[in-house]
Design a protein around this motif. Structure first.
Motif, PDB file in Angstrom:
ATOM      1  N   ALA A   1      53.195  41.705  31.705  1.00  0.00           N
ATOM      2  CA  ALA A   1      53.778  42.938  30.867  1.00  0.00           C
ATOM      3  C   ALA A   1      54.391  43.708  31.725  1.00  0.00           C
ATOM      4  O   ALA A   1      55.552  44.366  31.350  1.00  0.00           O
ATOM      5  CB  ALA A   1      52.475  43.600  30.221  1.00  0.00           C
ATOM      6  N   ALA A   2      54.099  43.790  33.122  1.00  0.00           N
ATOM      7  CA  ALA A   2      54.673  44.731  34.032  1.00  0.00           C
ATOM      8  C   ALA A   2      56.255  44.270  34.311  1.00  0.00           C
ATOM      9  O   ALA A   2      57.210  45.086  34.413  1.00  0.00           O
ATOM     10  CB  ALA A   2      53.927  45.120  35.269  1.00  0.00           C
ATOM     11  N   LEU A   3      56.301  42.831  34.377  1.00  0.00           N
ATOM     12  CA  LEU A   3      57.639  42.143  34.506  1.00  0.00           C
ATOM     13  C   LEU A   3      58.689  42.431  33.478  1.00  0.00           C
ATOM     14  O   LEU A   3      59.694  42.701  33.447  1.00  0.00           O
ATOM     15  CB  LEU A   3      57.314  40.842  34.600  1.00  0.00           C
ATOM     16  N   THR A   4      57.791  42.571  32.026  1.00  0.00           N
ATOM     17  CA  THR A   4      58.838  42.645  30.989  1.00  0.00           C
ATOM     18  C   THR A   4      59.496  44.066  30.989  1.00  0.00           C
ATOM     19  O   THR A   4      60.496  44.282  30.735  1.00  0.00           O
ATOM     20  CB  THR A   4      58.118  42.201  29.688  1.00  0.00           C
ATOM     21  N   ASP A   5      58.483  45.122  31.441  1.00  0.00           N
ATOM     22  CA  ASP A   5      58.967  46.300  31.501  1.00  0.00           C
ATOM     23  C   ASP A   5      59.758  46.681  32.524  1.00  0.00           C
ATOM     24  O   ASP A   5      61.042  47.235  32.100  1.00  0.00           O
ATOM     25  CB  ASP A   5      57.590  47.399  31.631  1.00  0.00           C
TER      26      ASP A   5
ATOM     27  N   LEU B   1      61.351  37.262  46.187  1.00  0.00           N
ATOM     28  CA  LEU B   1      61.686  38.783  45.901  1.00  0.00           C
ATOM     29  C   LEU B   1      60.334  39.550  46.268  1.00  0.00           C
ATOM     30  O   LEU B   1      60.057  40.269  47.076  1.00  0.00           O
ATOM     31  CB  LEU B   1      62.008  39.382  44.652  1.00  0.00           C
ATOM     32  N   LYS B   2      59.202  39.049  45.600  1.00  0.00           N
ATOM     33  CA  LYS B   2      57.840  39.386  45.733  1.00  0.00           C
ATOM     34  C   LYS B   2      57.139  38.087  46.258  1.00  0.00           C
ATOM     35  O   LYS B   2      56.839  37.292  45.517  1.00  0.00           O
ATOM     36  CB  LYS B   2      56.976  40.058  44.651  1.00  0.00           C
ATOM     37  N   ALA B   3      56.660  38.170  47.656  1.00  0.00           N
ATOM     38  CA  ALA B   3      55.949  36.717  48.111  1.00  0.00           C
ATOM     39  C   ALA B   3      54.809  36.480  47.401  1.00  0.00           C
ATOM     40  O   ALA B   3      54.061  37.208  46.802  1.00  0.00           O
ATOM     41  CB  ALA B   3      55.792  37.126  49.592  1.00  0.00           C
ATOM     42  N   PRO B   4      54.279  35.041  47.467  1.00  0.00           N
ATOM     43  CA  PRO B   4      53.345  34.497  46.594  1.00  0.00           C
ATOM     44  C   PRO B   4      52.031  35.512  46.954  1.00  0.00           C
ATOM     45  O   PRO B   4      51.738  35.899  48.339  1.00  0.00           O
ATOM     46  CB  PRO B   4      53.072  33.214  47.310  1.00  0.00           C
ATOM     47  N   MET B   5      51.278  35.922  46.036  1.00  0.00           N
ATOM     48  CA  MET B   5      50.117  36.657  46.474  1.00  0.00           C
ATOM     49  C   MET B   5      49.037  36.625  45.196  1.00  0.00           C
ATOM     50  O   MET B   5      49.347  35.870  44.055  1.00  0.00           O
ATOM     51  CB  MET B   5      50.407  38.130  46.153  1.00  0.00           C
ATOM     52  N   ALA B   6      47.726  36.651  45.898  1.00  0.00           N
ATOM     53  CA  ALA B   6      46.526  36.356  44.836  1.00  0.00           C
ATOM     54  C   ALA B   6      46.617  37.676  44.260  1.00  0.00           C
ATOM     55  O   ALA B   6      46.840  38.809  44.785  1.00  0.00           O
ATOM     56  CB  ALA B   6      45.277  36.234  45.484  1.00  0.00           C
ATOM     57  N   LEU B   7      46.044  37.872  43.053  1.00  0.00           N
ATOM     58  CA  LEU B   7      45.909  39.104  42.180  1.00  0.00           C
ATOM     59  C   LEU B   7      44.917  39.954  42.523  1.00  0.00           C
ATOM     60  O   LEU B   7      43.839  39.307  42.931  1.00  0.00           O
ATOM     61  CB  LEU B   7      45.887  38.818  40.662  1.00  0.00           C
ATOM     62  N   ALA B   8      45.048  41.232  42.811  1.00  0.00           N
ATOM     63  CA  ALA B   8      44.038  42.022  43.091  1.00  0.00           C
ATOM     64  C   ALA B   8      42.705  42.131  41.965  1.00  0.00           C
ATOM     65  O   ALA B   8      43.141  41.730  40.952  1.00  0.00           O
ATOM     66  CB  ALA B   8      44.684  43.641  42.926  1.00  0.00           C
ATOM     67  N   ASP B   9      41.698  42.594  42.298  1.00  0.00           N
ATOM     68  CA  ASP B   9      40.579  42.478  41.373  1.00  0.00           C
ATOM     69  C   ASP B   9      40.857  43.281  40.344  1.00  0.00           C
ATOM     70  O   ASP B   9      41.500  44.629  40.588  1.00  0.00           O
ATOM     71  CB  ASP B   9      39.415  43.162  42.174  1.00  0.00           C
ATOM     72  N   GLY B  10      40.551  42.630  39.048  1.00  0.00           N
ATOM     73  CA  GLY B  10      40.762  43.512  37.836  1.00  0.00           C
ATOM     74  C   GLY B  10      42.226  43.291  37.235  1.00  0.00           C
ATOM     75  O   GLY B  10      42.412  43.448  36.145  1.00  0.00           O
ATOM     76  N   ALA B  11      43.150  42.963  38.163  1.00  0.00           N
ATOM     77  CA  ALA B  11      44.483  42.397  37.710  1.00  0.00           C
ATOM     78  C   ALA B  11      44.348  41.261  36.773  1.00  0.00           C
ATOM     79  O   ALA B  11      43.799  40.014  37.446  1.00  0.00           O
ATOM     80  CB  ALA B  11      45.552  42.441  38.684  1.00  0.00           C
ATOM     81  N   ARG B  12      45.164  40.865  35.814  1.00  0.00           N
ATOM     82  CA  ARG B  12      45.091  39.826  35.190  1.00  0.00           C
ATOM     83  C   ARG B  12      46.927  39.139  35.113  1.00  0.00           C
ATOM     84  O   ARG B  12      47.593  39.979  35.027  1.00  0.00           O
ATOM     85  CB  ARG B  12      44.703  39.930  33.865  1.00  0.00           C
ATOM     86  N   GLU B  13      46.978  37.729  34.912  1.00  0.00           N
ATOM     87  CA  GLU B  13      48.416  37.430  34.474  1.00  0.00           C
ATOM     88  C   GLU B  13      48.871  38.035  33.482  1.00  0.00           C
ATOM     89  O   GLU B  13      50.277  38.368  33.501  1.00  0.00           O
ATOM     90  CB  GLU B  13      48.349  35.833  34.352  1.00  0.00           C
ATOM     91  N   ALA B  14      48.226  38.401  32.520  1.00  0.00           N
ATOM     92  CA  ALA B  14      48.918  38.978  31.222  1.00  0.00           C
ATOM     93  C   ALA B  14      49.391  40.382  31.516  1.00  0.00           C
ATOM     94  O   ALA B  14      50.435  40.975  31.104  1.00  0.00           O
ATOM     95  CB  ALA B  14      47.808  39.108  30.045  1.00  0.00           C
ATOM     96  N   ASP B  15      48.834  41.256  32.593  1.00  0.00           N
ATOM     97  CA  ASP B  15      49.113  42.224  33.055  1.00  0.00           C
ATOM     98  C   ASP B  15      50.372  42.343  33.901  1.00  0.00           C
ATOM     99  O   ASP B  15      51.496  43.183  33.809  1.00  0.00           O
ATOM    100  CB  ASP B  15      48.041  42.906  33.750  1.00  0.00           C
ATOM    101  N   LEU B  16      50.402  41.141  34.648  1.00  0.00           N
ATOM    102  CA  LEU B  16      51.664  41.053  35.534  1.00  0.00           C
ATOM    103  C   LEU B  16      52.900  40.730  34.576  1.00  0.00           C
ATOM    104  O   LEU B  16      53.826  41.210  34.786  1.00  0.00           O
ATOM    105  CB  LEU B  16      51.373  40.112  36.472  1.00  0.00           C
TER     106      LEU B  16
END
Length: 230
Positions: A80-84, A63-78
């Motif tokens: 949380a966004a997935l949960t929402d 659905l969303k292809a493999p990606m490195a996280l942008a500067d400042g983004a953390r796994e925990a943020d991702l």
């Protein structure tokens, strides 16, 4: 840090489809189990040789292809966004899967589905802020693979060419097969997967997969049930 994250659909890790696919590929991306022995008459060494990439990525539909996280983004943020996101979206009925060749790759496909196309587009857009920009090298490598003008446009905008109208749901079961291998592998897959092909697929979750470093197997590290706060 070279880790990447991908947002996939994958069936429940206790489902018949997941268990059969993991056995077929030789690796369970959820618990790390490896499988030996032949499958439907195909020797394991031959099957592993023909599923190397599919094995590494794990059983899934992108659905969303493999990606490195942008500067400042953390796994925990991702997470949380997935949960929402999952809380705000309902499951999508995909109907019964079928085995087919897709550009030389053996895969499970589903019938065209407008609700699925809309949902997949929402996933692409909702999580694009988490995606680091492609390197010049990665962009050149992808753009050289015979992409159309529209696919290159999508690659530049979203880091992946097969989104929106170019998206086609598929759950890959092999690498690209030669003519010599295609018939044998398709027959074996038909034998192996027939018991689950009458079971409709419900896209009821987003699965977060993590590649710990370049070239390592992807690991299923989280499930986010649609229509639920869990």
């Amino acid at each position: 840090m070279t880790e990447r994250f991908a947002i996939y659909y994958a069936p429940s890790a206790t489902s018949n489809l997941w268990e059969r696919a993991a056995t077929w590929l030789g690796r369970d991306a959820a618990d790390g189990d490896l499988f030996d022995g032949p499958v439907a008459g195909i020797d394991r060494a031959r099957l592993l040789n023909l599923t190397q990439s599919a094995n590494r990525y794990g059983f899934h539909a992108t659905l969303k292809a493999p990606m490195a996280l942008a500067d400042g983004a953390r796994e925990a943020d991702l997470r949380a966004a997935l949960t929402d996101f999952a809380r705000r979206h309902q499951p999508v009925d995909l109907g019964k899967p079928r085995l087919a060749s897709l550009d030389g790759f053996l895969a499970l496909l589903v019938a065209d589905n407008e609700a699925l196309q809309d949902f997949a587009a929402h996933v692409v857009e909702a999580f694009d802020d988490f995606r680091a920009s492609m390197s010049v090298k990665d962009r050149a490598a992808r753009a050289s693979r015979g992409l159309s003008e529209r696919q290159i446009e999508l690659l530049d905008a979203y880091g992946y060419p097969y989104v929106f109208e170019e998206f086609r749901f598929h759950m890959t079961l092999s690498d690209r097969l030669s003519e010599a291998d295609a018939a044998d592998i398709a027959q074996a897959a038909t034998t192996w997967f027939t018991p689950v092909l009458d079971e409709p697929i419900l896209l009821d979750r987003l699965a977060l997969f993590r590649e710990p470093e370049a070239g390592k197997p992807f690991v299923r590290v989280g499930d986010f049930k649609l229509g639920s706060a869990a």
